[in-house]
Design a protein around this motif. Sequence first.
Motif, mmCIF file in Angstrom:
data_model
loop_
_atom_site.group_PDB
_atom_site.id
_atom_site.type_symbol
_atom_site.label_atom_id
_atom_site.label_comp_id
_atom_site.label_asym_id
_atom_site.label_seq_id
_atom_site.Cartn_x
_atom_site.Cartn_y
_atom_site.Cartn_z
ATOM 1 N N MET A 1 0.933 -1.230 -0.030
ATOM 2 C CA MET A 1 0.058 0.141 0.048
ATOM 3 C C MET A 1 0.891 1.174 0.188
ATOM 4 S SD MET A 1 -2.964 1.029 2.675
ATOM 5 C CE MET A 1 -4.044 -0.495 1.914
ATOM 6 N N LYS A 2 0.515 2.354 -0.716
ATOM 7 C CA LYS A 2 1.238 3.308 -0.705
ATOM 8 C C LYS A 2 1.064 4.529 0.154
ATOM 9 C CE LYS A 2 3.679 4.252 -3.706
ATOM 10 N NZ LYS A 2 5.245 4.080 -4.091
ATOM 11 N N LEU A 3 -0.055 4.879 0.552
ATOM 12 C CA LEU A 3 -0.317 5.903 1.520
ATOM 13 C C LEU A 3 -1.426 5.581 2.694
ATOM 14 C CD1 LEU A 3 -0.234 8.837 2.279
ATOM 15 C CD2 LEU A 3 -1.587 9.329 0.269
ATOM 16 N N GLN A 24 -11.004 11.489 0.112
ATOM 17 C CA GLN A 24 -11.260 10.551 -0.641
ATOM 18 C C GLN A 24 -11.139 10.653 -2.353
ATOM 19 O OE1 GLN A 24 -15.596 9.548 0.396
ATOM 20 N NE2 GLN A 24 -15.099 7.653 1.221
ATOM 21 N N ALA A 25 -11.453 12.036 -2.606
ATOM 22 C CA ALA A 25 -11.168 12.740 -3.917
ATOM 23 C C ALA A 25 -9.887 12.774 -4.284
ATOM 24 C CB ALA A 25 -12.001 14.150 -4.063
ATOM 25 N N SER A 26 -8.969 13.136 -3.146
ATOM 26 C CA SER A 26 -7.509 13.138 -3.441
ATOM 27 C C SER A 26 -6.922 12.132 -3.504
ATOM 28 C CB SER A 26 -7.111 14.113 -2.179
ATOM 29 O OG SER A 26 -5.921 14.683 -2.685
ATOM 30 N N LEU A 27 -7.526 10.819 -2.871
ATOM 31 C CA LEU A 27 -6.501 9.580 -3.055
ATOM 32 C C LEU A 27 -7.204 8.816 -4.448
ATOM 33 C CD1 LEU A 27 -7.262 8.417 0.578
ATOM 34 C CD2 LEU A 27 -5.192 9.083 -0.659
ATOM 35 N N ASP A 28 -8.101 9.492 -5.075
ATOM 36 C CA ASP A 28 -8.365 8.662 -6.462
ATOM 37 C C ASP A 28 -7.217 8.289 -7.097
ATOM 38 O OD1 ASP A 28 -10.191 7.573 -8.267
ATOM 39 O OD2 ASP A 28 -9.808 9.431 -9.630
ATOM 40 N N GLY A 29 -7.041 6.969 -7.414
ATOM 41 C CA GLY A 29 -6.043 6.596 -8.164
ATOM 42 C C GLY A 29 -4.724 6.056 -7.393
ATOM 43 N N ILE A 30 -4.747 6.400 -6.191
ATOM 44 C CA ILE A 30 -3.678 5.935 -5.000
ATOM 45 C C ILE A 30 -3.973 4.664 -4.377
ATOM 46 C CG2 ILE A 30 -2.011 6.619 -3.239
ATOM 47 C CD1 ILE A 30 -2.555 9.487 -3.923
ATOM 48 N N ASN A 31 -3.331 3.728 -4.327
ATOM 49 C CA ASN A 31 -3.568 2.579 -3.425
ATOM 50 C C ASN A 31 -3.279 3.024 -1.874
ATOM 51 O OD1 ASN A 31 -3.748 0.029 -2.152
ATOM 52 N ND2 ASN A 31 -1.812 -0.656 -2.876
ATOM 53 N N THR A 96 -3.990 17.587 -4.125
ATOM 54 C CA THR A 96 -2.872 17.526 -2.955
ATOM 55 C C THR A 96 -2.058 16.386 -2.744
ATOM 56 O OG1 THR A 96 -4.692 18.989 -2.125
ATOM 57 C CG2 THR A 96 -2.750 18.060 -0.440
ATOM 58 N N LEU A 97 -2.941 15.407 -2.625
ATOM 59 C CA LEU A 97 -2.099 14.090 -1.957
ATOM 60 C C LEU A 97 -1.174 13.717 -3.237
ATOM 61 C CD1 LEU A 97 -4.520 12.387 0.194
ATOM 62 C CD2 LEU A 97 -2.679 13.559 0.883
ATOM 63 N N LYS A 98 -1.432 13.717 -4.565
ATOM 64 C CA LYS A 98 -0.568 13.448 -5.607
ATOM 65 C C LYS A 98 0.735 14.135 -5.523
ATOM 66 C CE LYS A 98 -4.450 11.547 -8.381
ATOM 67 N NZ LYS A 98 -5.502 11.963 -7.429
ATOM 68 N N ASN A 99 0.245 15.396 -5.369
ATOM 69 C CA ASN A 99 1.437 16.408 -5.422
ATOM 70 C C ASN A 99 2.384 16.194 -4.160
ATOM 71 O OD1 ASN A 99 0.257 17.705 -7.433
ATOM 72 N ND2 ASN A 99 -0.386 19.471 -6.325
#
Length: 373
Positions: A1-3, A24-31, A96-99
């Motif tokens: 798991m990444k984050l 939830q919106a910021s985690l889209d595409g992140i495990n 945000t979280l991707k950045n």
Amino acid sequence: MKLSVVILNYNVRYFLELCLRSVQASLDGINSEIIVIDNDSTDESCTMVKNKFPNVRLIENKQNVGFSKANNQAVLQAKGEYVCILNPDVVLTENTLKNLLNFSESKSNVGLVGCRLIDGSGLFLPESKRNFPKISISIQKFIGIGTKYYANQIAELDSKPVDVIPGALMFLRRSLYNELCGFDEDFFMYGEDIDLSYRVQKLGYLNYYLGNTTVIHFKGESTAKSKIQSQRFYNAMRLFYKKHFNTNIFTSALISITATLAPYFSNPKQPKKRIPKKVAFIKPFSNQKWLNIKESIAISADYALSPTSHYDIIFDTECVSFEYVISQIDSSENKFISYKIRPIKTNYFVGSDSSKQRGEVIHFDEFESVIYF
């Protein structure tokens, strides 16, 4: 798991719901995973999480164990390679979280990563980037000179190394968190972010402030501003100095005097909450091009701003992105406009007119008129 995103909650049920939607919106595409740890709230926060966010892992404490201990509890159960420590009164964008993740993975010697914080009215919060509070700097801040307390040597929109990352949003590798044994549990509330930032640098890592990533922090939602809270802050500073710096008798006495007197001088009177006469609900037709606030006001015949009237602009997150919401609030220049945000599938909206007062939870029927455009 990444984050793993860890959110510590205490009696801010409505702000927590908005925060979780943005996460939830910021985690889209992140495990990833979301962990909410609750410090014995009495406002049905836990019931809300169970009913509306069944995939969120909820830890329910039976007493308020403080910021440090609760976050340490949650991180012990986290599985992510990275951890984001987050306040429940923060709103993220979809990026945000991707950045934060992309930046952290691009650096070999990165410690804590934070970002640009604005309050609910769009004002930049200078505590987004701080210097270590040496004794002389803290005393200067106590007497009203905060120039050196904040990292003003770094421009607001720059991305550079900084001493202190605020606990409202901290991003780091879980392995580093474990190496540090997490937050020092001697700090019940306040000061734990300064202590962790200091210990990260002592290990040889660099903390980074990202001025190109902006989030909202409805500062002060989790705790009422009071002399008690101010006392806790200065006592935390006293603990920090005792732990990390050699102090003589004179210096120790000066710190104690400052910690005792500070609450009586640093507790400004909160501004009165204004009562808006109208509200504009930002929810245009599905085939209408999104407009910025200035353009929307200009084309709305029913929404003529009076120089003496206050208005609330409500963003409906069911049809506007968090990125859009924050970009509009961030660019606000009109002091007669206040901004609120509606989480999806709710009959209320939340917001804050100032970082010096607690936020508001308002239901639709509290306004004289509502304009949709």
